[in-house]
Design a protein around this motif. Structure first.
Motif, PDB file in Angstrom:
ATOM      1  N   ASN A 115       0.898  -1.035   0.067  1.00 13.14           N
ATOM      2  CA  ASN A 115       0.009   0.053   0.139  1.00 13.14           C
ATOM      3  C   ASN A 115       0.990   1.066  -0.306  1.00 13.14           C
ATOM      4  OD1 ASN A 115      -2.310  -1.474   0.053  1.00 13.14           O
ATOM      5  ND2 ASN A 115      -2.652  -1.128   2.166  1.00 13.14           N
ATOM      6  N   GLY A 116       0.615   2.134  -0.785  1.00 14.31           N
ATOM      7  CA  GLY A 116       1.391   3.252  -0.877  1.00 14.31           C
ATOM      8  C   GLY A 116       2.483   3.309  -1.823  1.00 14.31           C
ATOM      9  N   GLY A 133     -14.727  -4.086  13.367  1.00 14.43           N
ATOM     10  CA  GLY A 133     -13.545  -3.761  14.079  1.00 14.43           C
ATOM     11  C   GLY A 133     -13.070  -2.538  14.675  1.00 14.43           C
ATOM     12  N   GLY A 134     -12.990  -1.666  13.633  1.00 11.85           N
ATOM     13  CA  GLY A 134     -12.655  -0.462  14.029  1.00 11.85           C
ATOM     14  C   GLY A 134     -14.157   0.751  14.128  1.00 11.85           C
ATOM     15  N   GLN A 170     -12.362  -3.489  -5.779  1.00 15.17           N
ATOM     16  CA  GLN A 170     -12.614  -4.535  -4.706  1.00 15.17           C
ATOM     17  C   GLN A 170     -13.943  -4.510  -4.068  1.00 15.17           C
ATOM     18  OE1 GLN A 170      -9.490  -3.600  -1.880  1.00 15.17           O
ATOM     19  NE2 GLN A 170     -10.249  -5.032  -0.224  1.00 15.17           N
ATOM     20  N   ASN A 219      -2.834   0.298   7.586  1.00 12.12           N
ATOM     21  CA  ASN A 219      -2.337   1.165   8.851  1.00 12.12           C
ATOM     22  C   ASN A 219      -3.610   1.079   9.881  1.00 12.12           C
ATOM     23  OD1 ASN A 219       0.271   2.203   8.550  1.00 12.12           O
ATOM     24  ND2 ASN A 219      -0.625   3.135   6.752  1.00 12.12           N
ATOM     25  N   SER A 224     -11.063   6.206   9.560  1.00 12.74           N
ATOM     26  CA  SER A 224     -11.366   5.978   8.053  1.00 12.74           C
ATOM     27  C   SER A 224     -10.351   6.719   7.083  1.00 12.74           C
ATOM     28  CB  SER A 224     -12.543   6.356   7.629  1.00 12.74           C
ATOM     29  OG  SER A 224     -12.714   7.837   7.858  1.00 12.74           O
ATOM     30  N   THR A 225      -9.271   7.481   7.598  1.00 14.91           N
ATOM     31  CA  THR A 225      -8.452   8.179   6.723  1.00 14.91           C
ATOM     32  C   THR A 225      -7.289   7.182   6.579  1.00 14.91           C
ATOM     33  OG1 THR A 225      -7.661   9.513   8.437  1.00 14.91           O
ATOM     34  CG2 THR A 225      -9.494  10.550   7.251  1.00 14.91           C
ATOM     35  N   PHE A 226      -7.099   6.368   7.043  1.00 13.36           N
ATOM     36  CA  PHE A 226      -5.777   5.626   7.266  1.00 13.36           C
ATOM     37  C   PHE A 226      -5.899   4.560   6.213  1.00 13.36           C
ATOM     38  CE2 PHE A 226      -5.639   7.253  11.294  1.00 13.36           C
ATOM     39  CZ  PHE A 226      -4.323   7.455  11.491  1.00 13.36           C
ATOM     40  N   SER A 227      -5.055   3.855   5.519  1.00 12.78           N
ATOM     41  CA  SER A 227      -5.122   2.663   4.517  1.00 12.78           C
ATOM     42  C   SER A 227      -5.435   1.507   5.493  1.00 12.78           C
ATOM     43  CB  SER A 227      -3.604   2.702   3.702  1.00 12.78           C
ATOM     44  OG  SER A 227      -2.838   2.233   4.701  1.00 12.78           O
ATOM     45  N   GLY A 228      -5.578   0.759   4.566  1.00 13.00           N
ATOM     46  CA  GLY A 228      -6.037  -0.632   5.215  1.00 13.00           C
ATOM     47  C   GLY A 228      -4.945  -1.215   6.252  1.00 13.00           C
ATOM     48  N   ARG A 236       1.676   4.751   9.475  1.00 13.69           N
ATOM     49  CA  ARG A 236       1.620   6.017   8.756  1.00 13.69           C
ATOM     50  C   ARG A 236       0.279   6.553   8.296  1.00 13.69           C
ATOM     51  NH1 ARG A 236       5.616   5.857  10.214  1.00 13.69           N
ATOM     52  NH2 ARG A 236       7.676   5.240   9.552  1.00 13.69           N
ATOM     53  N   PRO A 237       0.435   7.987   8.718  1.00 14.55           N
ATOM     54  CA  PRO A 237       1.137   8.861   8.867  1.00 14.55           C
ATOM     55  C   PRO A 237       1.597   8.847  10.639  1.00 14.55           C
ATOM     56  CG  PRO A 237      -0.706  10.104   8.140  1.00 14.55           C
ATOM     57  CD  PRO A 237      -0.966   8.405   7.919  1.00 14.55           C
ATOM     58  N   SER A 249      -2.411   2.281  -6.705  1.00 14.19           N
ATOM     59  CA  SER A 249      -3.730   2.648  -6.663  1.00 14.19           C
ATOM     60  C   SER A 249      -3.882   4.021  -7.505  1.00 14.19           C
ATOM     61  CB  SER A 249      -4.473   2.953  -5.325  1.00 14.19           C
ATOM     62  OG  SER A 249      -4.447   1.803  -4.624  1.00 14.19           O
ATOM     63  N   LYS A 289     -14.077  -3.132   9.038  1.00 15.48           N
ATOM     64  CA  LYS A 289     -15.035  -1.896   8.513  1.00 15.48           C
ATOM     65  C   LYS A 289     -16.303  -2.346   9.356  1.00 15.48           C
ATOM     66  CE  LYS A 289     -13.430   0.110   4.423  1.00 15.48           C
ATOM     67  NZ  LYS A 289     -12.726  -0.319   3.277  1.00 15.48           N
TER      68      LYS A 289
END
Lengths: 360, 517
Positions: free
Chosen positions: B40-41, B349-350, B88, B409, B403-407, B393-394, B45, B346
């Motif tokens: 990722n990153g 979990g979180g 996905q 993270n 929700s703003t983090f990648s999977g 990261r970050p 994508s 989703k």
């Protein structure tokens, strides 16, 4: 309160309510300085909307836990009728009357909680049904005729006593607001409530007692209505219908408030800010024009405009400068890749301006 | 020699000064299956989003599709040149029929405003046949297996459009949600599509699939192309090395070096009956990592949830040490030292709209609470230290919404939520699902560290490689029972699949296979 880096702006989004408030005060102040810019206007607006404020907090607590309480209007009304009826018709002692009214609303909350938590009925439906039932109970208690207002001086002084020029009911509102701000923002209870509202199953799997907090939030809501109803009876005298007319303004204030301060999350100060911004607008317009329908018109328009603005802003942030078609948009939704996080535009389209919590 | 279906030249995209994609080149020929792999990153994508007309790249690059240049930032241009995308999240409506799903975007054939249902059905059957599917279009999409659903999504985007025929089909991590047993079915769809001359660009982080479907593979790291090579010239370890370097091997070596304690087990399960379990018994010792394998429906997916109390149990006992775990009481399980990482971050979990800090601290607020305040400073400090430890990261965005983090993270954040409780028993359900290789290594390392400190770890995963790499022992479930407990030299991919599938195919599997004839 910590603020993420990218939010260092002029705060037009998070504090748009404050700017709007300032604008209202400026405009009406210049227009009608002698009527509007007076201490008595400030004092009367403050106390007139204190009950709405209490009701707003009553709506807010269960909403933070993801439950709608539509019975607040009926409950606050029931409390007013009970507390007046038993005093003026049955000659009960004031404190006993208050206790009875508040206890009755506590039971309302208990039943609401039971229906939502134990019978697994959607809170929207449960409390809507409850509101209707409470209406029937109110008619039973009052015999559908408005009770006479209780007449003791102490009873009136409960809310009409003034402090620094404000009627004391406004002070009660502030005390209640500070208390719930503390509970929701600075205690574990608040964390659990917001967690339940955010994702009940994830909260349960984190060890949060979801049922307990949902139930408690509904009890809190109803009991606050009970207290609000007592204040209303003391302030304005009994009324058979005022509750219903406060229901929507209270909800509107909570939704509007969720676009303020911490957008996307219902909050005590956001709610009060919304109530008094709207109150200022309505009062000013009424002083200028003198028409009666302004209240509803203004509140409705303000709610829609403010929430649309919040939605528009969130979408603008989320999609960056792209005016992409559906294909591209479906990418944005599915992917969780990094680039967004880098430029900070991945704020998800979580809400349509309303709190992310949805009714269960 | 035909025109290449896709040529990408010198493509760069910077976000806030960071290059997500850096002078990237790529060529895909018609009928070729080209895998794009990277953490990722790494920029894959971003690449797909540029192709779809969602992102506008920095000036200087170009994308040419079958000889025609793509107008950047235009989804219309991307479509009319023949690019098609399967994401996905397939975007199917589960309750609607396959037919309705197929017609959802393009519209139904109609006369006088009335749907011509027979024609619609025939068209739907043709669309499905084009990707090698022979299913009844009246079936509700939600009743199909995940692989078949993906097939329907492919059929939908490949619907005939005379004005702009499809030339390039891009899959954006289509198998993040597919169990291993179903990947093979997807492979057939991919081959069917590529055999018609459509180029396939396949973004994935599952390496098995690269070897299964792809002709060519391009590896991305930090926005740069590491290499493009024919798949036949690579092997698994070489590919992993290209992706992340040699770190993964090191983790696996250290797993083997762990020595679980013997004596009294920390987790004792006896004759457990639950929704999918029919009398399951096993032990986990301190410091031991036990894997749970099994196909979808074997009871693997729900075992850990039933132990922890996420789902109901009907009978049997679960002990942690000498404490009996009460059914359906996650809070009580946590109180005796059990932690449970749920499989779907989703869904359950979180809490996506809360900040990372609130998500992490939710598992235990006591250290921060002293009347009358929940103290934010120590809370923040602790979460920041976890961010550092798990290399989230970050690294300072503890106040950002989850929700703003990648999977990957997000998964690290949820990992830290449980690790901070220093659990006695760690139940991990699909711990690295939808997580790239780099984050996976990181998560494995912390899992091993927890085991080394005496935690008993139970890992349920559809990723057999993951189980092999981590586990001292793998329990194989079939039809709700443990059919094998594999250790040492017996612990191989072949042994696990053999035990998981065994002789008697379940009825569901047969039906699935039948629909492919």
């Amino acid at each position: 309160m910590a603020v993420t880096k990218r939010r260092i702006t002029f705060g037009f989004d998070r504090f748009s309510g404050l700017y709007l408030w300032g604008l209202f005060i400026l405009i009406f102040g210049l227009w009608e300085p002698h009527l509007f810019f007076t201490a008595s206007t400030v004092h009367s607006v403050a106390s007139e909307y204190a009950i709405t404020g209490i009701l707003g907090i009553a709506v807010l607590v269960p909403l933070a836990a993801g439950a709608y309480d539509l019975s607040v209007g009926a409950t606050v009304n029931l409390s007013t009728i009970i507390v007046s009826q038993v005093q003026s018709a049955n000659h009960w002692n004031m404190w006993l009357a208050i206790l009875t009214a508040v206890a009755a609303t506590f039971v309302v909350g208990l039943v609401n909680g039971f229906i939502v938590v134990k019978l697994h009925v959607n809170s929207f439906i449960a409390t809507l049904g409850m509101a209707t039932i409470i209406g029937a109970v109110q008619s039973m208690v009052s015999g559908s005729s408005q009770p006479l207002p209780p007449t003791s001086a102490f009873w009136n002084g409960l809310t009409q006593h003034s402090i620094f020029g404000f009627q004391i009911v406004f002070l009660y509102l502030i005390i209640i607001a500070v208390f719930f701000w503390w509970v929701l923002d600075h205690t574990p209870a608040g964390r659990y409530i917001y967690a339940v509202g955010g994702n009940a199953e994830a909260a349960r799997l984190s060890g949060v007692k979801v049922e307990k907090w949902t139930w408690l939030s509904l009890i809190t809501s109803a009991t606050l209505c009970g207290i609000g109803g007592v204040f209303y009876a003391s302030l304005s005298g009994p009324s058979l219908t005022f509750g219903a007319s406060l229901l929507l303004p209270a909800f509107a204030a909570v939704f509007l408030g969720s676009t303020q301060i911490r957008p996307g999350r219902v909050s005590v100060w956001g709610t009060l800010l919304a109530i008094y911004v709207l109150a200022t607008g309505v009062t000013g317009l009424q002083l200028i024009t003198g028409v009666q329908w302004l209240n509803d018109m203004f509140n409705g328009v303000a709610l829609i405009v403010a929430v649309s603005f919040a939605v528009w802003r969130q979408r603008a942030v989320a999609s960056g400068r792209a005016r992409a078609g559906w294909r591209a948009r479906s990418i944005a939704h599915t992917d969780s890749g990094h680039p967004e996080t880098l430029d900070g535009s991945a704020e998800e389209l979580t809400t349509n301006g309303l709190p992310p919590q949805v009714p269960k | 020699m035909p025109n290449p279906a896709l040529v990408v030249r010198n493509l760069t995209k910077t976000f806030a000064g960071t290059a997500a994609l850096n002078s990237f080149d790529l060529t895909v020929m018609p009928g070729e299956v080209h895998a794009l792999v990277g953490e990722n990153g790494s920029g894959k994508s971003t690449m797909i989003k540029i192709l779809a007309g969602y992102h506008r790249p920095d000036p200087g690059g170009e994308v040419v599709i079958d000889g025609e240049p793509l107008t950047f930032g235009s989804a219309e241009s991307s479509y009319s040149l023949g690019c098609r995308f399967v994401h996905q999240d397939l975007g199917l409506v589960a309750t609607a029929s396959v037919l309705d799903n197929l017609c959802m975007n393009t519209g139904f054939p109609a006369r006088w405003g009335t749907i011509r249902s027979r024609l619609a059905r025939r068209e739907a059957e043709e669309d499905l046949a084009r990707v090698g599917l022979h299913i009844d279009p009246r079936t509700p999409a939600g009743e199909l297996s995940p692989a078949l659903q993906t097939g329907v999504a492919v059929a939908r985007v490949l619907k005939q459009d005379a004005r702009s025929p499809a030339k390039l089909l891009a899959f954006d991590e289509p198998t993040a949600r597919l169990p291993v047993s179903e990947v093979e079915h997807l492979a057939r769809i991919v081959r069917q599509v590529s055999s018609t001359g459509i180029a396939v660009l396949y973004v994935t982080h599952r390496l098995d699939e690269v070897f299964e479907f792809a002709d060519q593979v391009t590896v991305l790291r930090d926005g740069r192309k590491v290499t493009t090579a024919p798949v036949s010239t690579l092997d698994r370890s070489r590919l992993i090395h290209l992706l992340v370097g040699a770190e993964l091997d090191e983790v696996h070596a250290s797993a083997a070096a762990l020595h679980p304690e013997h004596g009294e087990p920390i987790l004792k399960v006896r004759d457990l009956w639950a929704s999918q379990q029919a009398g399951v018994s096993f032990d986990v010792h301190r410091g031991e990592i036990v894997g749970v394998a099994g196909i979808t429906g074997s009871g693997r997916e729900t075992l850990l949830g039933a132990l922890f109390g996420a789902a109901e149990r009907f009978a049997g006992t679960v002990h942690v040490g000498h404490q009996l775990l009460r059914p359906v009481r996650p809070d009580a399980s946590m109180a005796v030292g059990v932690a449970y990482l749920s499989p779907d971050r989703k869904l359950n979990g979180g809490i996506m709209e809360l900040s990372a800090r609130e998500n992490v601290s939710l598992s235990d607020l006591r250290p921060f609470w002293g009347f009358p305040w929940l103290r934010r400073r120590p809370e923040r400090a602790e979460v920041l230290s976890w961010f550092k430890r798990l290399a989230v990261r970050p690294g300072d965005a503890v106040e950002s919404h989850l929700s703003t983090f990648s999977g990957g993270n997000q998964q690290k954040i949820l990992f830290s939520k449980w690790l901070r409780r220093r659990p006695e028993v760690l139940l991990l359900d699909e711990p690295t699902q939808g997580v790239d290789v780099g984050a996976k290594v990181e998560l494995h390392r912390h899992l091993l560290a927890a085991a080394a400190e005496g935690t008993g770890v139970l890992v349920s995963s559809s990723d057999v490689d993951e189980l092999l790499a981590l586990s001292h022992r793998v329990l194989v479930l079939r039809d709700g029972r443990i059919v094998a407990s594999l250790t040492g030299a017996d612990l191989t991919v072949q042994a696990i699949s053999h035990q998981a599938l065994a002789a008697d195919e379940s009825a569901g599997e047969e039906r699935l296979v039948a629909s492919w004839q």
